[in-house]
Design an enzyme around this catalytic site. Structure first.
Site, PDB file in Angstrom:
ATOM      1  N   GLY A 101     -31.054   7.663 -38.490  1.00 17.38           N
ATOM      2  CA  GLY A 101     -31.456   6.712 -39.522  1.00 17.38           C
ATOM      3  C   GLY A 101     -30.256   6.113 -40.231  1.00 17.38           C
ATOM      4  O   GLY A 101     -29.108   6.486 -39.973  1.00 17.38           O
ATOM      5  N   SER A 128     -34.999   4.987 -35.087  1.00 17.29           N
ATOM      6  CA  SER A 128     -35.478   5.906 -36.117  1.00 17.29           C
ATOM      7  C   SER A 128     -36.487   5.221 -37.032  1.00 17.29           C
ATOM      8  O   SER A 128     -36.356   4.037 -37.333  1.00 17.29           O
ATOM      9  CB  SER A 128     -34.291   6.396 -36.947  1.00 17.29           C
ATOM     10  OG  SER A 128     -34.742   6.998 -38.148  1.00 17.29           O
ATOM     11  N   HIS A 284     -31.826  19.405 -35.270  1.00 16.67           N
ATOM     12  CA  HIS A 284     -31.491  18.243 -36.088  1.00 16.67           C
ATOM     13  C   HIS A 284     -29.988  18.228 -36.399  1.00 16.67           C
ATOM     14  O   HIS A 284     -29.570  17.802 -37.470  1.00 16.67           O
ATOM     15  CB  HIS A 284     -32.308  18.274 -37.385  1.00 16.67           C
ATOM     16  CG  HIS A 284     -32.664  16.923 -37.933  1.00 16.67           C
ATOM     17  ND1 HIS A 284     -33.909  16.362 -37.791  1.00 16.67           N
ATOM     18  CD2 HIS A 284     -31.943  16.023 -38.642  1.00 16.67           C
ATOM     19  CE1 HIS A 284     -33.931  15.191 -38.396  1.00 16.67           C
ATOM     20  NE2 HIS A 284     -32.755  14.943 -38.926  1.00 16.67           N
TER      21      HIS A 284
HETATM   22  C1  LIG Z   1     -26.660  10.620 -39.941  1.00 17.07           C
HETATM   23  C2  LIG Z   1     -27.784  11.211 -39.154  1.00 17.07           C
HETATM   24  C3  LIG Z   1     -29.065  10.721 -39.335  1.00 17.07           C
HETATM   25  C4  LIG Z   1     -30.115  11.237 -38.585  1.00 17.07           C
HETATM   26  N1  LIG Z   1     -31.348  10.671 -38.730  1.00 17.07           N
HETATM   27  C5  LIG Z   1     -32.368  11.129 -37.953  1.00 17.07           C
HETATM   28  C6  LIG Z   1     -33.622  10.488 -37.992  1.00 17.07           C
HETATM   29  O1  LIG Z   1     -33.820   9.514 -38.695  1.00 17.07           O
HETATM   30  N2  LIG Z   1     -34.611  10.996 -37.231  1.00 17.07           N
HETATM   31  C7  LIG Z   1     -34.426  12.087 -36.400  1.00 17.07           C
HETATM   32  O2  LIG Z   1     -35.351  12.519 -35.719  1.00 17.07           O
HETATM   33  N3  LIG Z   1     -33.213  12.673 -36.325  1.00 17.07           N
HETATM   34  C8  LIG Z   1     -32.201  12.221 -37.072  1.00 17.07           C
HETATM   35  N4  LIG Z   1     -30.966  12.804 -36.946  1.00 17.07           N
HETATM   36  C9  LIG Z   1     -30.777  13.922 -35.993  1.00 17.07           C
HETATM   37  C10 LIG Z   1     -30.383  13.411 -34.590  1.00 17.07           C
HETATM   38  O3  LIG Z   1     -31.457  12.769 -33.953  1.00 17.07           O
HETATM   39  C11 LIG Z   1     -29.943  14.580 -33.705  1.00 17.07           C
HETATM   40  O4  LIG Z   1     -30.954  15.560 -33.671  1.00 17.07           O
HETATM   41  C12 LIG Z   1     -28.634  15.212 -34.153  1.00 17.07           C
HETATM   42  O5  LIG Z   1     -27.713  14.218 -34.534  1.00 17.07           O
HETATM   43  C13 LIG Z   1     -28.037  16.061 -33.034  1.00 17.07           C
HETATM   44  O6  LIG Z   1     -26.914  16.759 -33.453  1.00 17.07           O
HETATM   45  P1  LIG Z   1     -25.410  16.299 -33.090  1.00 17.07           P
HETATM   46  O7  LIG Z   1     -25.288  14.896 -33.552  1.00 17.07           O
HETATM   47  O8  LIG Z   1     -24.541  17.215 -33.874  1.00 17.07           O
HETATM   48  O9  LIG Z   1     -25.239  16.456 -31.611  1.00 17.07           O
HETATM   49  C14 LIG Z   1     -29.894  12.295 -37.673  1.00 17.07           C
HETATM   50  C15 LIG Z   1     -28.602  12.782 -37.488  1.00 17.07           C
HETATM   51  C16 LIG Z   1     -27.547  12.249 -38.205  1.00 17.07           C
HETATM   52  C17 LIG Z   1     -26.161  12.774 -37.950  1.00 17.07           C
HETATM   53  O1  LIG Z   2     -30.577  12.506 -42.427  1.00 22.81           O
HETATM   54  C1  LIG Z   2     -31.288  12.960 -41.550  1.00 22.81           C
HETATM   55  O2  LIG Z   2     -30.945  13.918 -40.839  1.00 22.81           O
HETATM   56  C2  LIG Z   2     -32.576  12.411 -41.297  1.00 22.81           C
HETATM   57  O3  LIG Z   2     -33.175  12.792 -40.346  1.00 22.81           O
HETATM   58  C3  LIG Z   2     -33.175  11.388 -42.088  1.00 22.81           C
HETATM   59  C4  LIG Z   2     -34.274  11.703 -42.858  1.00 22.81           C
HETATM   60  C5  LIG Z   2     -34.868  10.709 -43.594  1.00 22.81           C
HETATM   61  C6  LIG Z   2     -34.413   9.444 -43.514  1.00 22.81           C
HETATM   62  C7  LIG Z   2     -33.303   9.152 -42.718  1.00 22.81           C
HETATM   63  C8  LIG Z   2     -32.691  10.134 -41.978  1.00 22.81           C
END
Ligand SMILES: Cc1cc2nc3c(=O)[nH]c(=O)nc-3n(C[C@H](O)[C@H](O)[C@H](O)COP(=O)(O)O)c2cc1C
Ligand SMILES: O=C(O)C(=O)c1ccccc1
Length: 390
Positions: A101, A128, A284
């Protein structure tokens, strides 16, 4: 598609003997360090940081060290095949861009840059629910290139149904339901920095553009943005969900449904019982539960429970080609790339994401060949030696 890695190596060495001074990094740690330089504390820690004492982040990475590849020789690996098939669709590479996101806090071009890079390389992009701009804009930037949609299951059913409808209409071909984030975790750095992007109106593009969301507001988000954001904080997550609620999603979409955030084998069994089409083993990226099992440790246990009935994907800790090989040898059909791509985005926008993905694929291809394997689809546990402390 044999020899991807050798072509990239050749391209790189061709720039010798005068590599440009402003060359982008190759080393993962340098991408991360450059991202640290270009981002303010708030956004940097939001991306790099995790829950609590960040022990889950540490174990996600350490887990890869416990498994060692045992290369085989004399097996003719001249032509390699990195392709896979998911839900009847062939992909050139076993990678997808993880749903991330609020990419506007990382680079001004945000998701549009990342999505274009994915389209150019041939890696599916997962939009996302919390993307900075509406999913339709991202889709439009991608042309026909493959994309999935990640659903944050809102407290408001009408918004959830509306997101599913919009995702389908904008050409997303699967739904990833993230289960591990019904609320934001205890993230020490974000609390220390008093940094939450949503409160400054970032990462709410899908909501502010949604008819079901806007119908609940007294004034439009343009007229009263603060009220819109307050409403968002009320409906974003839903900690009241149970397995029975999955029927609602089934009734509202024809697309394959994957559950993201599965770590317990019993949850994998429940997922299959409730008719889902795929699982993403993930914690996550260590952003939700501090001291959780690493995703790589959970993977073989989940795969055993699934027993090949539905695809199992994995993320959390993939940094290099050999990590992809280990995850696939332990049963993953594909992996999701998260932070590495985001560091690429921070450093050099679309071009940065492209280089990170290109290098990851090249590394994967070459390491595959050097372990004596021709096809990612044939990777098996017998390629691995389990070493070190449990
Ligand atoms: C800044 C950030 C935002 C994320 N936002 C979401 C999201 O909106 N929805 C979601 O399912 N996972 C979100 N994730 C988790 C990623 O989909 C993923 O599971 C994670 O980055 C994997 O770990 P790694 O980046 O250390 O390999 C987010 C991760 C990060 C770093
Ligand atoms: O920051 C995050 O890991 C994430 O998944 C997230 C949750 C809500 C809104 C945007 C990102």
């Amino acid at each position: 598609m044999g020899n991807y890695g050798n072509r990239v190596q050749f391209e790189v060495y061709q720039t010798m003997p005068n590599p440009a001074a402003d060359r982008l990094p190759v080393v993962f740690e340098e991408w991360e360090a450059r991202a640290r330089e270009v981002l303010e504390d708030g956004p940097y820690y939001y991306v790099a940081g995790g829950a609590g004492g960040e022990r889950t982040i540490a174990s996600n990475l350490q887990a890869f060290g416990r498994w060692k590849l045992v290369p085989r020789m004399l097996r003719n690996v001249e032509e390699r095949d990195l392709s896979i098939e998911l839900f009847g669709v062939k992909q050139e590479f076993p990678l997808l861009l993880a749903p991330v996101g609020v990419q506007s806090i990382i680079h001004e071009d945000g998701e549009i840059a990342t999505a274009k890079a994915c389209a150019a390389i041939g890696v599916p992009f997962i939009t996302s629910s919390a993307s900075s701009v509406p999913m339709e804009q991202i889709a439009a930037a991608m042309g026909e290139a493959p994309r999935w949609f990640q659903l944050y299951w809102s407290k408001d059913e009408e918004i959830t149904a509306s997101f599913l409808k919009r995702a389908e209409a904008s050409g997303h071909s699967a739904i990833v339901v993230t289960l591990d984030t019904p609320m934001m975790a205890w993230r020490e750095y974000d609390l220390k920095n008093v940094y939450l992007p949503f409160l400054i109106g970032e990462g709410v593009g899908n909501y502010l553009s949604d008819p079901a969301f806007c119908a609940k507001l007294e004034k439009s988000p343009q007229e009263d943005p603060q009220a819109a954001i307050m409403y968002w904080t009320q409906i974003f997550g839903n900690a009241g969900l149970t397995w029975e609620n999955l029927a609602f999603l089934r009734a509202h979409t024809e697309l394959p449904i994957l559950l993201k955030g599965i770590l317990h084998p019993e949850d994998a069994r429940l997922a299959i019982e409730h008719g889902v089409d795929g699982i993403i083993v993930s914690n996550h990226g260590g952003r939700q539960v501090d001291g959780s099992i690493s995703a790589l440790e959970a993977l073989p246990l989940v795969c055993e429970a699934v027993d090949g009935r539905i695809p199992v994907l994995m993320d959390s800790g993939i940094r290099r080609g050999s990590d992809v090989i280990k995850a696939m040898a332990l049963g993953a059909q594909a992996v999701l790339i998260g932070r590495p791509a985001m560091y690429g985005l921070a450093v050099a926008g679309e071009q940065g994401v492209k280089e990170v993905l290109r290098n990851m694929i090249a590394d994967l291809d070459i390491t595959l060949a050097l372990t004596g394997e021709k096809s990612v689809q044939d990777l098996e546990r017998s390629l691995l030696f389990e070493a070190g402390e449990k």
